[in-house]
Design a protein around this motif. Structure first.
Motif, PDB file in Angstrom:
ATOM      1  N   TYR A 151     -29.122  37.794  13.250  1.00 54.69           N
ATOM      2  CA  TYR A 151     -29.596  36.421  13.472  1.00 54.69           C
ATOM      3  C   TYR A 151     -29.077  35.499  12.372  1.00 54.69           C
ATOM      4  CZ  TYR A 151     -33.045  32.684  14.324  1.00 54.69           C
ATOM      5  OH  TYR A 151     -33.665  31.479  14.583  1.00 54.69           O
ATOM      6  N   THR A 155     -26.594  33.477  14.541  1.00 58.69           N
ATOM      7  CA  THR A 155     -27.398  32.442  15.199  1.00 58.69           C
ATOM      8  C   THR A 155     -27.722  31.282  14.275  1.00 58.69           C
ATOM      9  OG1 THR A 155     -28.353  34.116  16.654  1.00 58.69           O
ATOM     10  CG2 THR A 155     -29.535  32.027  16.482  1.00 58.69           C
ATOM     11  N   VAL A 351     -29.072  37.160  18.998  1.00 57.96           N
ATOM     12  CA  VAL A 351     -30.102  36.671  19.921  1.00 57.96           C
ATOM     13  C   VAL A 351     -31.107  37.798  20.144  1.00 57.96           C
ATOM     14  CG1 VAL A 351     -30.561  35.765  22.222  1.00 57.96           C
ATOM     15  CG2 VAL A 351     -28.499  35.060  20.986  1.00 57.96           C
TER      16      VAL A 351
END
Length: 400
Positions: A151, A155, A351
């Motif tokens: 992440y 992300t 994700v």
């Protein structure tokens, strides 16, 4: 945590009762055991083998399989002294779901209103009933610890654009004290640091906070304070902060009303708050592509029951918590896809629902899923590079 707290929270689950199992307390729903207390220092939960593997891998100091055949079925030990309340609550919710009949499980998907309390109270009282919860995998600290590295690397850079949009709508200055709830690896806090006096970063995932501390150390920052805590029970006095944010965090809280109430409680009069949630997949080409590539919505996609992906619900829940002048607006930012392989690798690494889906699949199942997903993406994006917009709703309000 301790045995008393575990008992109190277990009995707060819908239709939970206490009985005895081999002379030790157990907790049941419709006569199916979901938790036992074999000793003062541990609890045992009815989990699936996949849930057990995820939790023990993410937090081995907190979880261990029960020895023998029961453990191979998924029964899992929690060492209470090493667990925090958020982890205990999320594990209880998973175990209760595994024991409850399907019809009764719906009571966790449609929780009633949170118990009321004075705005000045520091979080829920010990005698508050445990609220009904829609806790699923993404309400578990272990899930976010499991994906923390991916992440942060894949992300966080994309989400920074949404954090910048939120900060543009807030009045910030060198004397501002800010709380960032469900802060993750510091997506918003690292942008805040040079602009404000102090940032309290709250998250229930030690893995996410570990990544945040790494960023703090590397940048030599002194005004960010990580705090492992539950955003539904903040460990801060009332009226401590000028600004509060929860970017893509409060949307996953099992009890959103309590989360909004806590955000309101810790803000000073006149303080501003910003809360974001993803819009439905149909409004976001990026999310729609990923959902279609997987063939069906992954676990923990925005729920069928109205949630914060509905701007009317977002505005109403924030207003009901006591905020004034609440404004909700769509914010869109795009991800650049240069090639299918790197795009898909980033999705799987960064994700959480997709990472958890891979973890739960057998190697053969995942190979089929991945091949189909990449083929779909390649077909949907015949010309690269391509821009894929993603839409979020951003709510900004003020405490009177």
């Amino acid at each position: 945590m301790d045995m008393v707290t575990a008992r109190h929270l277990a009995l707060g689950m819908p239709e939970a009762i206490e009985k005895s199992h081999f002379g030790k307390p157990d907790f049941r729903v419709r006569d199916h055991i979901f938790m036992t207390l074999p000793g003062p220092d541990r609890a045992v939960f009815k989990l699936t083998p996949d849930e057990q593997e995820m939790l023990t891998g993410a937090e081995p100091a907190v979880f261990a399989p029960v020895p023998g055949g029961w453990g191979r079925q998924g029964w899992t030990i929690m060492f209470l002294a090493s667990a925090d309340e958020a982890t205990l609550k999320s594990t209880l919710a998973m175990a209760w779901r595994n024991a409850a009949p399907a019809g009764l499980r719906k009571t966790l998907d449609n929780p009633g209103p949170a118990p009321t309390r004075q705005h000045g109270a520091a979080g829920p009282r010990a005698d508050d009933p445990a609220p009904a919860s829609n806790a699923g995998p993404l309400a578990s600290a272990a899930s976010w610890t499991f994906v923390a590295d991916g992440y942060d690397e894949s992300t966080r850079p994309f989400l920074e654009a949404f954090s910048r949009s939120a900060l543009e709508r807030l009045h910030l200055g060198p004397r501002s004290d800010v709380i960032d709830i469900a802060c993750g690896p510091g997506t918003t806090a690292l942008l805040l640091s040079p602009r404000v006096r102090y940032v309290a970063c709250v998250d229930f995932s030690e893995g996410m906070l570990r990544r945040l501390r790494r960023h703090i150390d590397r940048a030599g920052l002194s005004n960010i304070e990580p705090c492992r805590a539950d955003g539904q029970a903040l460990p801060y006095d009332a009226a401590k902060f000028d600004v509060g944010l929860s970017m893509f965090g409060l949307m996953f809280f099992p009890d959103r009303a309590r989360g909004f109430a806590e955000l309101h409680r810790v803000l000073r009069a006149g303080g501003a708050a910003a809360v974001s949630s993803w819009a439905p997949a149909g409004q976001s080409p990026l999310l729609r592509l990923v959902v279609e590539a997987l063939g069906e919505p992954p676990a923990e996609s925005p729920p069928a029951a109205p949630g914060l992906e509905d701007p009317a619900v977002l505005e109403r829940e924030m207003t009901e918590a006591g905020f004034m002048e609440v404004r909700v607006e769509p914010v869109s930012h795009a991800m650049t896809v240069t090639d299918v392989e790197s795009f898909w690798h980033g999705m799987v690494r960064g994700v959480a629902p997709i990472a958890l889906l891979k973890h739960k699949s057998s190697p053969r199942q995942w190979a089929r899923t991945e091949a189909a997903a990449k083929a779909h993406i390649a077909s949907a994006l015949p010309e690269l590079p391509a821009l894929l917009p993603s839409v979020a709703y951003l709510a900004v309000g003020r405490k009177p």
